[in-house]
Design an enzyme around this catalytic site. Structure first.
Site, PDB file in Angstrom:
ATOM      1  N   HIS A  43      13.183  30.470 -12.756  1.00  0.00           N
ATOM      2  CA  HIS A  43      13.894  29.407 -13.471  1.00  0.00           C
ATOM      3  C   HIS A  43      14.616  28.462 -12.510  1.00  0.00           C
ATOM      4  O   HIS A  43      14.940  27.339 -12.886  1.00  0.00           O
ATOM      5  CB  HIS A  43      14.942  30.003 -14.408  1.00  0.00           C
ATOM      6  CG  HIS A  43      14.461  30.248 -15.808  1.00  0.00           C
ATOM      7  ND1 HIS A  43      13.720  29.337 -16.514  1.00  0.00           N
ATOM      8  CD2 HIS A  43      14.662  31.302 -16.658  1.00  0.00           C
ATOM      9  CE1 HIS A  43      13.479  29.819 -17.733  1.00  0.00           C
ATOM     10  NE2 HIS A  43      14.031  31.008 -17.845  1.00  0.00           N
ATOM     11  N   GLU A  86      10.844  27.836 -20.763  1.00  0.00           N
ATOM     12  CA  GLU A  86      10.567  29.248 -21.030  1.00  0.00           C
ATOM     13  C   GLU A  86       9.072  29.576 -20.991  1.00  0.00           C
ATOM     14  O   GLU A  86       8.666  30.582 -20.413  1.00  0.00           O
ATOM     15  CB  GLU A  86      11.182  29.676 -22.363  1.00  0.00           C
ATOM     16  CG  GLU A  86      12.715  29.646 -22.374  1.00  0.00           C
ATOM     17  CD  GLU A  86      13.367  30.446 -21.248  1.00  0.00           C
ATOM     18  OE1 GLU A  86      12.687  31.284 -20.613  1.00  0.00           O
ATOM     19  OE2 GLU A  86      14.571  30.232 -20.990  1.00  0.00           O
ATOM     20  N   GLU A  88      19.645  32.743 -16.228  1.00  0.00           N
ATOM     21  CA  GLU A  88      19.336  32.124 -14.938  1.00  0.00           C
ATOM     22  C   GLU A  88      20.416  31.190 -14.397  1.00  0.00           C
ATOM     23  O   GLU A  88      20.105  30.266 -13.641  1.00  0.00           O
ATOM     24  CB  GLU A  88      18.021  31.331 -15.076  1.00  0.00           C
ATOM     25  CG  GLU A  88      18.101  30.062 -15.971  1.00  0.00           C
ATOM     26  CD  GLU A  88      17.679  30.256 -17.410  1.00  0.00           C
ATOM     27  OE1 GLU A  88      17.731  31.410 -17.900  1.00  0.00           O
ATOM     28  OE2 GLU A  88      17.302  29.268 -18.064  1.00  0.00           O
ATOM     29  N   GLY A 146      17.873  39.407 -22.329  1.00  0.00           N
ATOM     30  CA  GLY A 146      17.494  40.154 -21.127  1.00  0.00           C
ATOM     31  C   GLY A 146      18.316  39.767 -19.908  1.00  0.00           C
ATOM     32  O   GLY A 146      18.867  40.615 -19.215  1.00  0.00           O
ATOM     33  N   ALA A 147      18.412  38.460 -19.662  1.00  0.00           N
ATOM     34  CA  ALA A 147      19.137  37.995 -18.494  1.00  0.00           C
ATOM     35  C   ALA A 147      19.282  36.481 -18.578  1.00  0.00           C
ATOM     36  O   ALA A 147      18.664  35.845 -19.431  1.00  0.00           O
ATOM     37  CB  ALA A 147      18.405  38.367 -17.211  1.00  0.00           C
ATOM     38  N   HIS A 167      11.489  36.386 -13.374  1.00  0.00           N
ATOM     39  CA  HIS A 167      11.620  35.329 -14.386  1.00  0.00           C
ATOM     40  C   HIS A 167      12.862  34.477 -14.122  1.00  0.00           C
ATOM     41  O   HIS A 167      12.784  33.250 -14.064  1.00  0.00           O
ATOM     42  CB  HIS A 167      11.677  35.972 -15.778  1.00  0.00           C
ATOM     43  CG  HIS A 167      11.838  35.011 -16.907  1.00  0.00           C
ATOM     44  ND1 HIS A 167      10.784  34.571 -17.674  1.00  0.00           N
ATOM     45  CD2 HIS A 167      12.940  34.390 -17.406  1.00  0.00           C
ATOM     46  CE1 HIS A 167      11.228  33.722 -18.595  1.00  0.00           C
ATOM     47  NE2 HIS A 167      12.541  33.598 -18.451  1.00  0.00           N
ATOM     48  N   GLU A 168      14.000  35.137 -13.969  1.00  0.00           N
ATOM     49  CA  GLU A 168      15.248  34.384 -13.777  1.00  0.00           C
ATOM     50  C   GLU A 168      15.205  33.629 -12.452  1.00  0.00           C
ATOM     51  O   GLU A 168      15.681  32.502 -12.362  1.00  0.00           O
ATOM     52  CB  GLU A 168      16.469  35.305 -13.851  1.00  0.00           C
ATOM     53  CG  GLU A 168      16.567  36.139 -15.129  1.00  0.00           C
ATOM     54  CD  GLU A 168      16.365  35.375 -16.424  1.00  0.00           C
ATOM     55  OE1 GLU A 168      16.698  34.180 -16.468  1.00  0.00           O
ATOM     56  OE2 GLU A 168      15.853  35.977 -17.395  1.00  0.00           O
TER      57      GLU A 168
HETATM   58  N1  TRP Z   1      17.307  31.603 -20.510  1.00  0.00           N
HETATM   59  C1  TRP Z   1      17.357  33.020 -20.755  1.00  0.00           C
HETATM   60  C2  TRP Z   1      16.033  33.558 -20.286  1.00  0.00           C
HETATM   61  O1  TRP Z   1      15.044  33.445 -20.917  1.00  0.00           O
HETATM   62  C3  TRP Z   1      17.562  33.359 -22.201  1.00  0.00           C
HETATM   63  C4  TRP Z   1      18.910  33.808 -22.610  1.00  0.00           C
HETATM   64  C5  TRP Z   1      19.704  34.678 -21.990  1.00  0.00           C
HETATM   65  C6  TRP Z   1      19.587  33.460 -23.807  1.00  0.00           C
HETATM   66  N2  TRP Z   1      20.828  34.898 -22.732  1.00  0.00           N
HETATM   67  C7  TRP Z   1      20.782  34.164 -23.822  1.00  0.00           C
HETATM   68  C8  TRP Z   1      19.288  32.634 -24.853  1.00  0.00           C
HETATM   69  C9  TRP Z   1      21.673  34.057 -24.889  1.00  0.00           C
HETATM   70  C10 TRP Z   1      20.182  32.503 -25.904  1.00  0.00           C
HETATM   71  C11 TRP Z   1      21.364  33.213 -25.916  1.00  0.00           C
HETATM   72  O2  TRP Z   1      15.898  34.000 -19.213  1.00  0.00           O
HETATM   73 ZN    ZN Z   2      13.760  32.335 -19.439  1.00  0.00          ZN
END
Ligand code: TRP
Ligand code: ZN
Length: 884
Positions: A312, A331, A275, A272-273, A308-309
């Site tokens: 973090h 998480e 941080e 999704g994204a 969410h991001e």
């Molecule tokens: N830390 C990210 C989140 O939960 C997770 C994430 C984004 C991720 N891109 C990734 C984990 C690629 C593994 C691989 O917001």
């Molecule tokens: Zn996260």
């Protein structure tokens, strides 16, 4: 270059119990990037010192590196020759080192051909990075582990025309033009961070700018960087970001810490994204939103992912994880924080219903399958496989239980203590829970089982009323099913929020052994079996159990249909009113499944029709909740109720229920549809969103009848819609009609209208992939050749292939195995291109144990065919767990 790490030796697991602190720490990182699509040069200067926490003498320095072409190494400015180091198994090892030294390493990498989308890669011609979990080792040799925190300085040099924007973490300290049409930028991040939070973006991007004044009066520049055609889609993300920044100050006392916060939207992204400190990189589907092209659901997703991001920055960045076994530390807590935020911004009851639905279908299925693992796993082969619903969603439920056990104010004290005590450190789940124990004085040792025991606990409750004694005895038994590697389980601490609803429909104050509990109470189930006797009850109460879904468990109670219909209207807990409706619908649906299996004529339980009728005829007080209550449990959730799943019977049963209810209550649905159709312009407020949701749920019921009048309503809505929520809902109704010609014209019109917009075309693929028709696989295979489709783009793979596999269960599980063969082919193809996505895509095939014998055999055969291939570590781990 093959991005899949295809080794002949089987990849080995690593274990939590083997954790050791790093041998060396990094004081400073200087990176210099000379960007080039296929030959990017990365020079790193790393200042190392021995870690005083490791007492062994002469420990070697081991750096990770993957897909790197090593050009040169210098130790304290002296060039090394291959005799001075070892380069093997994706590791660079140096021995006989002084206590402090500087290492300079020059490597070349190939971003253009990086289809794994880990490390530095290109998306739409722009450069971007993804370093979590272990992507930084694809950029340069480094101690790529989250407990090595360092200050980063990053210099980027690139062609100015092609890549006018150069971004990295922290603050821009210098920029300027160079010879030959090049330019550079120098970024400095003052906060020590693990390499997984590093980011670099370079390309032809355009900013949407805003500012936020923090609680201490500091002005923070906010920048959202997008491709030019998306400039009109940024407003909602920035609004959400500002709301999240304010909320985190007010709710958790957390202030932002840099002068700038940047977000970049990219089209090719595995998750999704991300941080990254001061420079989030987002999947464009989770940040861009415009009412004409994105649905209300997409707006909601943007709001929650942006938050969410942002959250973090404290839960993850300022306080990070010691090792990846602690992933849920950041998480789980951050998901809880984003859920609390969304609940405060929107209808909290609807948010809770949607969270629980997802948990109960998808996470419970994970907990019951071959990849089940605890919230804190004990071992893994490929960490990318552990970004799961268990780590995220169940992890959030675990922290939610803590907050309920401590109470809001004490939980806040605990989180303040955690952030203060561990600021700038890499810590463990135990450190977090210890803060909660310290501020509350609670003994949380039994609670820790939530982190170590996999599987969904099952609580079976029963009640007995003694009229003569006026007592009611509630008995609760808990049982945690065996999961891979964990055959035996200990009883857990399960908080069950409950009340007793009296005949008048109101909660009766509870009295237990001379204690007065009030109308609602969280009971703590700690033993395998426990009983509670309630006194002074004039009549038999109906227990309302697990209010607000106070624990991530399955709760069984043999409610009668009358009791459920009663709770549906009278329970003081909004979540449990909804859940009573779901339980009632499940009873009816399971009745139909049995009839179908016995070859009987199907007939729908009249109590469900009556309950629906009552809902539809009552004055609408909360249209958002009503819309949720009018949705039948999904096929996936019905399947969760069975030890052996009968895919076809479940589908037939649910279809029959849908058609019967739609026919029976047509005029009610029509009246509600009309009552919530406006001629007013699109608006983003909660009331308008709820009205659209209810209206579109009704439209779906109406078109289920296939009546010409209903289909015409959908046609009209499709043509007149001024927003994507209404347009896509209507399109779905039309395309999902039995007669394929009904939706043909709309489908073509939609593609023509939106061919320029990749995100909208994702929906166009999904609508077709979820079409409940036997010929759907053929259309999915045709759509793979569509010019807007690409196997290299994860959003496209998800929109077409994942939707078919996960949301079209009868057709994926075709008895001729065509669905399985198709999926196996796609997984084999993706194993080469993008191992992370391949390993996620294969999951439905691994859940064969609960299928009938014939399908079990066919699914295993497909898995075995995949197993024959040279596999990435990602797929190797999943396939082997499945075939164990
Ligand atoms: N830390 C990210 C989140 O939960 C997770 C994430 C984004 C991720 N891109 C990734 C984990 C690629 C593994 C691989 O917001
Ligand atoms: Zn996260």
């Amino acid at each position: 270059m093959n991005p899949a790490q295809t080794t002949s030796a089987a990849p080995q697991p690593i274990f939590l119990k083997d954790y050791l602190p790093p041998a060396f720490l990094v004081e400073q990182v200087y990176l210099n990037f000379l960007l080039h699509p296929t030959q990017t040069r990365v020079t790193s200067r790393l200042d190392f010192k021995r870690n005083p926490a490791r007492k062994e003498v002469d420990l070697p320095l081991v750096l990770e590196g993957q897909e790197l072409k090593l050009i040169s190494i210098k130790l304290n400015d002296k060039s090394l020759t291959p005799q001075d180091y070892q380069l093997a198994d994706q590791q660079l090892t140096l021995t006989s080192l002084p206590d402090t030294f500087t290492l300079e390493v020059d490597v070349e990498i190939d971003p253009l051909n990086n289809t794994a989308l880990e490390g530095l890669y290109q998306s739409s011609g722009n450069f971007c990075t993804q370093c979590e979990a272990e992507g930084f080792r694809r950029i340069t040799f480094y101690p790529d582990r989250p407990d090595v925190l360092a200050r980063f300085t990053t210099r980027i040099e690139a062609d100015k025309n092609l890549y006018p924007v150069l971004l990295s973490n922290g603050n821009l300290v210098e920029q300027g033009d160079l010879e030959k049409g090049k330019h550079f930028a120098l970024w400095q991040d003052p906060f020590p961070k693990p390499a997984y939070l590093f980011a670099l973006v370079a390309g032809n991007l355009h900013p949407i700018k805003d500012t936020f004044t923090s609680c201490s009066g500091r002005e923070v520049a906010l920048e959202l960087w997008v491709e030019k055609q998306n400039l009109h889609k940024g407003e909602h993300a920035l609004r959400s970001l500002k709301a999240a920044m304010l909320w985190d100050e007010q709710t958790y006392g957390r202030e932002y810490d840099l002068a700038i916060y940047m977000i970049v939207a990219v089209d090719d992204f595995n998750m999704g994204a991300m941080e990254n400190k001061g420079l989030n990189v987002f999947n464009s589907a989770c940040v861009l939103a415009d009412p004409k092209s994105e649905t209300d659901a997409a707006f909601n997703r943007v709001e929650s992912v942006v938050a969410h991001e942002y959250f973090h920055n404290w839960s993850g960045n300022r306080v990070t994880c010691r090792d990846w076994f602690q992933l849920s530390l950041k998480e789980g807590f951050t998901v809880l924080r984003d859920q609390q935020f969304s609940a405060d911004m929107n209808s909290s009851a609807v948010e809770r219903i949607q969270q629980v639905s997802r948990l109960r279908t998808a996470q419970f299925a994970e907990d019951a399958g071959p990849t089940a693992h605890p919230v804190r796993p004990e071992s893994y082969i490929e960490i990318n496989n552990f970004y799961t619903l268990t780590i995220y969603e169940k992890g959030a439920e675990v922290v939610r239980m803590l907050s309920e056990l401590l109470g809001k104010a004490t939980f806040r004290k605990g989180s303040d203590l955690y952030f203060e005590r561990f600021d700038g450190q890499a810590v463990t789940v135990d450190d977090f829970v210890a803060c909660m124990a310290e501020v509350s004085g609670l003994d949380l040792s039994q609670f820790m089982l939530w982190y170590s025991q996999a599987g969904t606990p099952e609580v079976t409750a029963s009640g007995e009323y003694h009229a003569a004694e006026k007592t009611y005895t509630l008995t609760l038994k808990q049982q945690i099913p065996a999961t891979p590697d964990q055959p035996l389980k200990q009883p857990m601490l399960i908080p069950i929020k409950m009340g007793l609803v009296g005949p008048a429909g109101v909660d009766i104050p509870m009295e237990v052994n001379g204690e007065f509990w009030g109308a609602e109470r969280v009971i703590q189930l700690k033993e395998a079996e426990q009983s509670f006797t309630f006194y002074n009850l004039e009549a038999e109460p109906v227990p309302s159990l697990l209010r607000g879904f106070s624990a991530p468990i399955k709760l069984n109670f043999a409610y009668t249909r009358e009791q459920l219909a009663f709770l549906m209207t009278c329970d003081s807990d909004g979540f449990n009113r909804w859940d009573a409706g779901q339980r009632l619908a499940l009873l009816a649906l399971q009745g139909l499944v049995s009839q179908q299996q016995a070859g009987e004529k199907l007939s729908l339980d009249s109590s469900l029709i009556q309950a629906y009728s009552k809902l539809l005829k009552a004055p609408v007080t909360d249209p958002a909740i009503l819309a949720e209550m009018l949705l039948l449990p999904s096929e996936a959730y019905i399947a969760e109720q069975y030890a052996e799943v009968d895919i076809d019977a479940i589908h037939q049963a649910r279809e029959f229920a849908r058609k019967s209810l739609a026919k029976e209550l047509y005029t009610d649905f029509l009246r509600l549809y009309q009552a919530h159709t406006t001629t007013q312009k699109w608006s983003p407020d909660a009331e308008a969103i709820a009205a659209r949701r209810l209206k579109n749920v009704c439209l779906s019921w109406l078109t289920t009848t296939e009546k010409t009048e209903a289909l015409q309503l959908a046609q009209a809505q499709f043509k007149q819609a001024d927003n994507m929520t209404d347009q896509l809902a209507a399109l779905t109704c039309l395309v999902h009609a039995q007669d394929a010609s009904v939706g043909k014209e709309a489908l073509e019109a939609f593609a023509k209208q939106w061919s320029h917009d990749a995100l909208v075309m994702d929906s166009w693929f999904s609508v077709q992939a979820s079409r409940p028709h036997p010929d759907v696989l053929a259309s999915v295979q045709t759509l793979e050749n569509h010019s807007a489709f690409s196997m290299k783009n994860p959003n496209k793979v998800r929109a077409l292939i994942s939707v078919f596999v996960n949301q079209n269960r009868v057709n994926f599980h075709r008895k001729d195995a065509a669905g399985y063969q198709f999926l196996a082919n796609k997984v084999i193809e993706l194993n080469q291109l993008n191992p992370q996505i391949a390993a996620r895509l294969v999951i439905p095939l691994t859940r064969y144990k609960r299928m009938d014998k014939v399908r079990q055999g066919l699914m295993k055969k497909a898995l075995e065919r995949i197993q024959q291939q040279p596999l990435s570590a990602d797929l190797f781990e999943i396939i082997n767990k499945a075939l164990e």
